[in-house]
Enzyme design. Structure first.
Site, PDB file in Angstrom:
ATOM      1  N   ASP A   1      67.603  19.682 -46.251  1.00 27.77           N
ATOM      2  CA  ASP A   1      68.832  19.484 -47.222  1.00 27.77           C
ATOM      3  C   ASP A   1      69.625  19.785 -48.353  1.00 27.77           C
ATOM      4  OD1 ASP A   1      70.488  16.749 -47.420  1.00 27.77           O
ATOM      5  OD2 ASP A   1      69.082  16.128 -48.584  1.00 27.77           O
TER       6      ASP A   1
ATOM      7  N   SER B   1      71.175  17.810 -51.363  1.00 26.79           N
ATOM      8  CA  SER B   1      70.179  17.042 -52.257  1.00 26.79           C
ATOM      9  C   SER B   1      69.746  17.571 -52.785  1.00 26.79           C
ATOM     10  CB  SER B   1      69.256  15.557 -51.406  1.00 26.79           C
ATOM     11  OG  SER B   1      68.598  16.210 -50.768  1.00 26.79           O
TER      12      SER B   1
ATOM     13  N   ASN C   1      66.406  17.004 -54.463  1.00 30.06           N
ATOM     14  CA  ASN C   1      64.430  16.866 -54.734  1.00 30.06           C
ATOM     15  C   ASN C   1      63.452  17.361 -52.930  1.00 30.06           C
ATOM     16  OD1 ASN C   1      66.496  14.833 -56.405  1.00 30.06           O
ATOM     17  ND2 ASN C   1      63.939  14.861 -57.528  1.00 30.06           N
TER      18      ASN C   1
ATOM     19  N   TRP D   1      60.089  15.657 -51.358  1.00 33.75           N
ATOM     20  CA  TRP D   1      59.339  14.622 -52.098  1.00 33.75           C
ATOM     21  C   TRP D   1      58.520  14.054 -50.325  1.00 33.75           C
ATOM     22  CZ3 TRP D   1      59.505  10.147 -48.311  1.00 33.75           C
ATOM     23  CH2 TRP D   1      60.758   9.908 -48.265  1.00 33.75           C
TER      24      TRP D   1
ATOM     25  N   TYR E   1      70.176   7.213 -51.426  1.00 33.56           N
ATOM     26  CA  TYR E   1      70.826   8.239 -49.911  1.00 33.56           C
ATOM     27  C   TYR E   1      71.833   7.556 -49.530  1.00 33.56           C
ATOM     28  CZ  TYR E   1      66.283  12.035 -50.143  1.00 33.56           C
ATOM     29  OH  TYR E   1      66.005  12.052 -50.919  1.00 33.56           O
TER      30      TYR E   1
ATOM     31  N   ASP F   1      77.095  20.050 -46.090  1.00 30.23           N
ATOM     32  CA  ASP F   1      75.510  19.357 -46.064  1.00 30.23           C
ATOM     33  C   ASP F   1      74.441  19.618 -44.764  1.00 30.23           C
ATOM     34  OD1 ASP F   1      73.253  17.807 -46.270  1.00 30.23           O
ATOM     35  OD2 ASP F   1      75.129  16.034 -46.407  1.00 30.23           O
TER      36      ASP F   1
ATOM     37  N   THR G   1      73.293  15.903 -43.182  1.00 29.94           N
ATOM     38  CA  THR G   1      74.204  15.049 -42.319  1.00 29.94           C
ATOM     39  C   THR G   1      74.609  15.548 -41.290  1.00 29.94           C
ATOM     40  OG1 THR G   1      75.038  14.040 -44.343  1.00 29.94           O
ATOM     41  CG2 THR G   1      76.240  14.196 -42.632  1.00 29.94           C
TER      42      THR G   1
END
Length: 370
Positions: free
Chosen positions: A89, A92, A94, A96, A132, A270, A273
């Site tokens: 992505d 963003s 991070n 996780w 998000y 992005d 998306t």
């Protein structure tokens, strides 16, 4: 000198070094710098794809195309490795994954990271919360070895989810790997790609190819790009902000007429998306110009192109690219309205334009995808 070079080819390397005064030979860069042309040249030709003699690695990570709605690949975390499917992505920052600390429905139908089974895991004691567009996750932060695209990244900070939003239960992917700038990272966590670069593992750019119509072949390439995925030249666009991969758009036109982004607007590139999103009024204007949000599937061949004019260059989407066809819902355009003034050039756009994300020089490179 020319005769000496020819002679060199016939001699042993040790003799070659004696016969040619290498300290007097200027490099191509030195010659360009003397002429004041190096900066211009390095910006125009900043990369060598898959440089054979580079000390850096190039990591190719294959991605699965989930019905043209999301793209995910597999990473591993820990020792021994535990594997997870993650969405790559660029919207963003991070990394996780679900963890054994989580009991949300979204965790219970996905793989969970078990820190007690990794000999290299370290807990930070710090919490994490990420919002998000469709929901949030909360969790804690830890360090471990992350492997992606064949590259081992030691001491990578990542999130272990404790709660996840309901929409995440419907994701095929287990988690998310953010590829935007560090300033966008929640809790100040170092992004995976930034860590790769700072550890000297890869060069400071990556590229993304997204396949069409659920086909295989999608990939993200760390520290390289693949000329087989595009045709023509690469257009380099400077970033207007270094949080998201944000650029300035001049206008959006249909048949040469401005229908949206009149006077300029800001957009982010992005991969996380699915659609192209923008202010509601602008999106309505685009849909009106092409015949509506929902269209006749048999009319796609007659619908007009939509052109995003960026940094003086035209990036055109044919109707075959921006109309989504569904066996259940018929045909609709891939444009979504929202309240934010920031446009999102999502997968509908990136499928048409192979994208190089240059974090070293803060540029995005776009070329026609094949």
């Amino acid at each position: 000198m020319k005769a000496a070079i020819i002679l060199c080819a016939m001699l042993a390397l040790s003799e070659c070094m004696v016969r040619i005064p290498l300290n007097k030979v200027k490099t191509a860069r030195e010659k360009l710098e003397e002429q004041g042309l190096w900066e211009e040249y390095s910006m125009k030709y900043p990369y060598r794809p898959f440089a054979k003699f580079s000390s850096y690695a190039v990591g190719n990570e294959q991605m699965t195309n989930d019905a043209d709605l999301a793209y995910f690949g597999v990473v591993s975390i820990g020792t021994p490795p535990q594997s997870f499917r993650v969405i790559f992505d660029t919207g963003s920052s991070n990394l996780w994954v679900p963890s054994t600390y989580c009991s949300s429905a979204a965790c219970n139908n996905h793989k969970k990271f078990n820190p007690s089974q990794s000999s290299t895991f370290r807990n930070t004691g710090k919490s994490l919360q990420i919002q998000y567009g469709t929901g949030s996750m909360t969790g804690l932060l830890g360090y471990d070895t992350v492997a992606v695209g064949g590259i081992q990244v030691p001491n990578q900070i990542f999130g272990l989810s404790q709660t996840e939003a309901p929409f995440m239960a419907n994701m095929q992917a287990d988690g998310i790997l953010g590829l935007a700038y560090p300033r966008l990272a929640a809790s100040g966590a170092q992004p995976v790609f930034t860590n790769m670069v700072q550890q000297g593992l890869v060069q400071d750019y990556f590229s993304v190819y997204l396949s069409r119509n659920s086909a295989s072949g999608s990939e993200v390439t760390f520290g390289g790009y693949d000329p087989n995925h595009y045709t023509g030249s690469i257009t380099w666009i400077p970033l207007s902000s270094e949080t998201y991969w944000q650029i300035s758009v001049d206008s959006v036109t249909v048949n040469g007429q401005v229908v949206a982004c009149n006077g300029g607007c800001q957009a982010i590139v992005d991969t996380g998306t699915s659609l192209i999103a923008g202010p509601s009024n602008d999106i309505s204007s685009i849909n009106n110009a092409v015949g509506g949000n929902y269209v006749q599937c048999g009319n796609i061949g007659n619908m007009p192109d939509i052109t995003f004019n960026i940094n003086g260059h035209a990036f055109t989407l044919p109707a075959s690219a921006y109309v989504r066809q569904s066996n259940y819902y018929g045909c609709s355009t891939g444009f979504s309205g929202g309240g934010d003034s920031l446009w999102i050039l999502g997968d509908v756009f990136i499928r048409e334009y192979y994208t190089i994300f240059n974090m070293g020089q803060n540029y995005v490179g776009l070329a026609t995808a094949v």
